[in-house]
Design a protein around this motif. Structure first.
Motif, PDB file in Angstrom:
ATOM      1  N   VAL A 177      -2.422   2.245 -11.387  1.00 40.21           N
ATOM      2  CA  VAL A 177      -2.933   2.975 -10.703  1.00 40.21           C
ATOM      3  C   VAL A 177      -2.071   4.982 -11.343  1.00 40.21           C
ATOM      4  O   VAL A 177      -2.810   5.258 -10.991  1.00 40.21           O
ATOM      5  CB  VAL A 177      -2.453   3.128  -8.854  1.00 40.21           C
ATOM      6  CG1 VAL A 177      -1.812   4.451  -8.419  1.00 40.21           C
ATOM      7  CG2 VAL A 177      -3.129   2.161  -8.372  1.00 40.21           C
TER       8      VAL A 177
ATOM      9  N   CYS B 223       0.779  -1.608  -0.221  1.00 41.66           N
ATOM     10  CA  CYS B 223      -0.209  -0.268   0.096  1.00 41.66           C
ATOM     11  C   CYS B 223       1.167   1.022  -0.125  1.00 41.66           C
ATOM     12  O   CYS B 223       0.670   2.266  -0.874  1.00 41.66           O
ATOM     13  CB  CYS B 223      -1.130   0.614   1.290  1.00 41.66           C
ATOM     14  SG  CYS B 223      -2.213  -0.835   1.282  1.00 41.66           S
TER      15      CYS B 223
ATOM     16  N   TYR C 271      -0.027  -1.238  -9.167  1.00 36.90           N
ATOM     17  CA  TYR C 271       0.856   0.114  -9.350  1.00 36.90           C
ATOM     18  C   TYR C 271       0.769   0.364 -10.648  1.00 36.90           C
ATOM     19  O   TYR C 271       0.619   1.720 -11.015  1.00 36.90           O
ATOM     20  CB  TYR C 271       2.283   0.028  -9.168  1.00 36.90           C
ATOM     21  CG  TYR C 271       3.444   1.076  -8.894  1.00 36.90           C
ATOM     22  CD1 TYR C 271       3.298   1.665  -7.958  1.00 36.90           C
ATOM     23  CD2 TYR C 271       3.902   1.351 -10.068  1.00 36.90           C
ATOM     24  CE1 TYR C 271       4.628   2.721  -7.622  1.00 36.90           C
ATOM     25  CE2 TYR C 271       4.796   2.919 -10.335  1.00 36.90           C
ATOM     26  CZ  TYR C 271       4.705   3.225  -8.951  1.00 36.90           C
ATOM     27  OH  TYR C 271       5.623   4.437  -8.747  1.00 36.90           O
TER      28      TYR C 271
ATOM     29  N   LYS D 233      -3.867   5.814 -13.283  1.00 36.22           N
ATOM     30  CA  LYS D 233      -5.332   6.037 -13.711  1.00 36.22           C
ATOM     31  C   LYS D 233      -6.720   5.652 -13.961  1.00 36.22           C
ATOM     32  O   LYS D 233      -7.532   5.684 -14.025  1.00 36.22           O
ATOM     33  CB  LYS D 233      -5.949   8.006 -13.762  1.00 36.22           C
ATOM     34  CG  LYS D 233      -4.969   8.474 -13.082  1.00 36.22           C
ATOM     35  CD  LYS D 233      -5.298   9.704 -13.429  1.00 36.22           C
ATOM     36  CE  LYS D 233      -4.504  11.408 -13.030  1.00 36.22           C
ATOM     37  NZ  LYS D 233      -3.325  10.905 -12.774  1.00 36.22           N
TER      38      LYS D 233
ATOM     39  N   VAL E 250       2.074   1.775  -3.365  1.00 36.92           N
ATOM     40  CA  VAL E 250       1.652   2.168  -4.413  1.00 36.92           C
ATOM     41  C   VAL E 250       1.125   2.940  -4.257  1.00 36.92           C
ATOM     42  O   VAL E 250       0.197   3.789  -4.803  1.00 36.92           O
ATOM     43  CB  VAL E 250       0.522   0.904  -4.629  1.00 36.92           C
ATOM     44  CG1 VAL E 250      -1.205   1.272  -5.528  1.00 36.92           C
ATOM     45  CG2 VAL E 250       0.680  -0.881  -4.910  1.00 36.92           C
ATOM     46  N   GLY E 251       0.080   3.730  -3.477  1.00 30.49           N
ATOM     47  CA  GLY E 251      -0.367   5.245  -2.774  1.00 30.49           C
ATOM     48  C   GLY E 251      -1.469   4.485  -2.795  1.00 30.49           C
ATOM     49  O   GLY E 251      -2.027   5.510  -2.993  1.00 30.49           O
ATOM     50  N   ARG E 252      -2.132   3.616  -2.957  1.00 30.94           N
ATOM     51  CA  ARG E 252      -3.014   3.382  -2.936  1.00 30.94           C
ATOM     52  C   ARG E 252      -3.464   2.451  -2.165  1.00 30.94           C
ATOM     53  O   ARG E 252      -2.828   1.319  -1.454  1.00 30.94           O
ATOM     54  CB  ARG E 252      -3.702   2.433  -4.224  1.00 30.94           C
ATOM     55  CG  ARG E 252      -4.989   2.505  -4.464  1.00 30.94           C
ATOM     56  CD  ARG E 252      -6.024   3.588  -4.727  1.00 30.94           C
ATOM     57  NE  ARG E 252      -7.261   3.430  -4.759  1.00 30.94           N
ATOM     58  CZ  ARG E 252      -7.675   3.026  -6.585  1.00 30.94           C
ATOM     59  NH1 ARG E 252      -6.769   3.539  -7.339  1.00 30.94           N
ATOM     60  NH2 ARG E 252      -8.898   2.956  -6.785  1.00 30.94           N
ATOM     61  N   ASN E 253      -5.035   2.737  -1.150  1.00 32.67           N
ATOM     62  CA  ASN E 253      -5.617   1.187   0.127  1.00 32.67           C
ATOM     63  C   ASN E 253      -6.070   0.039  -0.611  1.00 32.67           C
ATOM     64  O   ASN E 253      -7.296   0.482  -1.552  1.00 32.67           O
ATOM     65  CB  ASN E 253      -6.330   2.020   1.354  1.00 32.67           C
ATOM     66  CG  ASN E 253      -6.728   1.023   2.464  1.00 32.67           C
ATOM     67  OD1 ASN E 253      -6.265   0.518   2.015  1.00 32.67           O
ATOM     68  ND2 ASN E 253      -7.809   1.110   3.032  1.00 32.67           N
ATOM     69  N   ILE E 254      -5.164  -1.117  -0.530  1.00 34.11           N
ATOM     70  CA  ILE E 254      -5.462  -2.261  -1.548  1.00 34.11           C
ATOM     71  C   ILE E 254      -6.090  -3.359  -0.319  1.00 34.11           C
ATOM     72  O   ILE E 254      -4.923  -3.255   0.518  1.00 34.11           O
ATOM     73  CB  ILE E 254      -4.946  -2.419  -2.032  1.00 34.11           C
ATOM     74  CG1 ILE E 254      -4.375  -1.591  -3.380  1.00 34.11           C
ATOM     75  CG2 ILE E 254      -5.334  -3.882  -3.044  1.00 34.11           C
ATOM     76  CD1 ILE E 254      -6.248  -1.213  -4.566  1.00 34.11           C
TER      77      ILE E 254
ATOM     78  N   ARG F  38      -9.240   2.579 -13.298  1.00 32.07           N
ATOM     79  CA  ARG F  38     -10.729   2.733 -12.548  1.00 32.07           C
ATOM     80  C   ARG F  38     -10.371   1.172 -11.505  1.00 32.07           C
ATOM     81  O   ARG F  38     -10.944  -0.505 -12.706  1.00 32.07           O
ATOM     82  CB  ARG F  38     -12.183   2.321 -12.798  1.00 32.07           C
ATOM     83  CG  ARG F  38     -12.097   3.855 -13.415  1.00 32.07           C
ATOM     84  CD  ARG F  38     -13.218   4.029 -14.198  1.00 32.07           C
ATOM     85  NE  ARG F  38     -13.151   3.051 -15.367  1.00 32.07           N
ATOM     86  CZ  ARG F  38     -14.383   2.628 -16.737  1.00 32.07           C
ATOM     87  NH1 ARG F  38     -15.404   3.161 -16.170  1.00 32.07           N
ATOM     88  NH2 ARG F  38     -14.624   1.840 -17.387  1.00 32.07           N
TER      89      ARG F  38
END
Length: 241
Positions: free
Chosen positions: A192, A147, A189, A195, A150-154, A197
């Motif tokens: 993301v 996370c 990654y 961009k 990647v910089g995203r909550n997965i 979805r």
């Protein structure tokens, strides 16, 4: 046109592969859609290849190469040969319930997502057999680090059940470089970064005691690969195509 491609990477799965692929065929037949199954023999040293050759079904595309390259390589190899409007990869051991195929396909048809990830960590997930405690702890550590990478909550990076639209598959797998366990993080990654979805759907899952994952060895390799992913991202190796 082929509606759905199902990619199944296999390494030394001779004891289950023939029966399991037949189960996948039965599940796909229920959907009443056009499909193909791409079985990728990842340099198995047992009789996996011979077992797959016995299937003799026109809907099965059998790919094989002589030396083991890693699951990430096998999935990419199969995805780059796929013809489907949607492209799903799944583990040969059928750890994820086959009911998920129809659920994921239906969700993709709605056009809301470019890719959907299987989620074994959700509270609503019905895990029929849990992993050993040490595997769960290492998995949570890897998820946290992924996370951050990647910089995203997965919720779940490494579930071996993911589906992509054809354009998303082409964009992502043309840029994938990691062949080992961390390849799942790299796929997300790239998604993301571009961009895309991303959806996450809980899946019914059961731990397979004969898993090829070797926790300590693979976690060390994966930490190294997470660093590689970040370096690749910072040096613009992943660019929209």
């Amino acid at each position: 046109m082929v509606e759905l491609s199902v990619i199944i990477p296999a390494f030394n799965e001779a004891h289950v592969i023939e029966n399991n692929v037949r189960q996948v065929i039965a599940a796909l037949d229920k959907l009443k859609i056009t499909y193909e199954i791409i079985c990728v023999n990842d340099g198995s040293t047992d009789t996996t290849l011979a077992s797959l050759e016995r299937l003799r079904d026109s809907r099965i595309n059998l790919l094989s190469y002589p030396e083991n390259q890693g699951k990430g390589y096998a999935v990419r190899f199969g995805m780059n040969k796929a013809l489907g409007k949607y492209r799903l990869f799944m583990d040969a051991d059928l750890a994820t319930s086959l009911d998920a195929i129809g659920i994921f396909y239906d969700q993709m048809c709605r056009g809301t997502y470019d890719l959907i990830l299987g989620d074994r960590q959700s509270d609503s997930t019905q895990q029929r057999q849990h992993q050993p405690l040490y595997r769960r702890i290492l998995g949570r550590i890897f998820t946290l680090l992924s996370c951050l990478c990647v910089g995203r909550n997965i919720n779940d990076f490494t579930c071996g059940f993911k589906i992509f639209s054809s354009p998303a598959s082409t964009l992502i797998f043309n840029q994938q470089r990691i062949n080992n366990w961390a390849f799942d993080t790299e796929l997300i990654y790239i998604a993301v970064l571009n961009k895309l979805r991303i959806g996450q759907i809980p899946v019914a899952w059961k731990h397979q005691p004969h898993s090829k994952v070797r926790a300590m060895r693979d976690i060390v390799t994966s930490l190294r690969d997470l660093l590689r992913i970040r370096i690749n991202g910072m040096t613009c190796c992943y660019t929209k195509k």
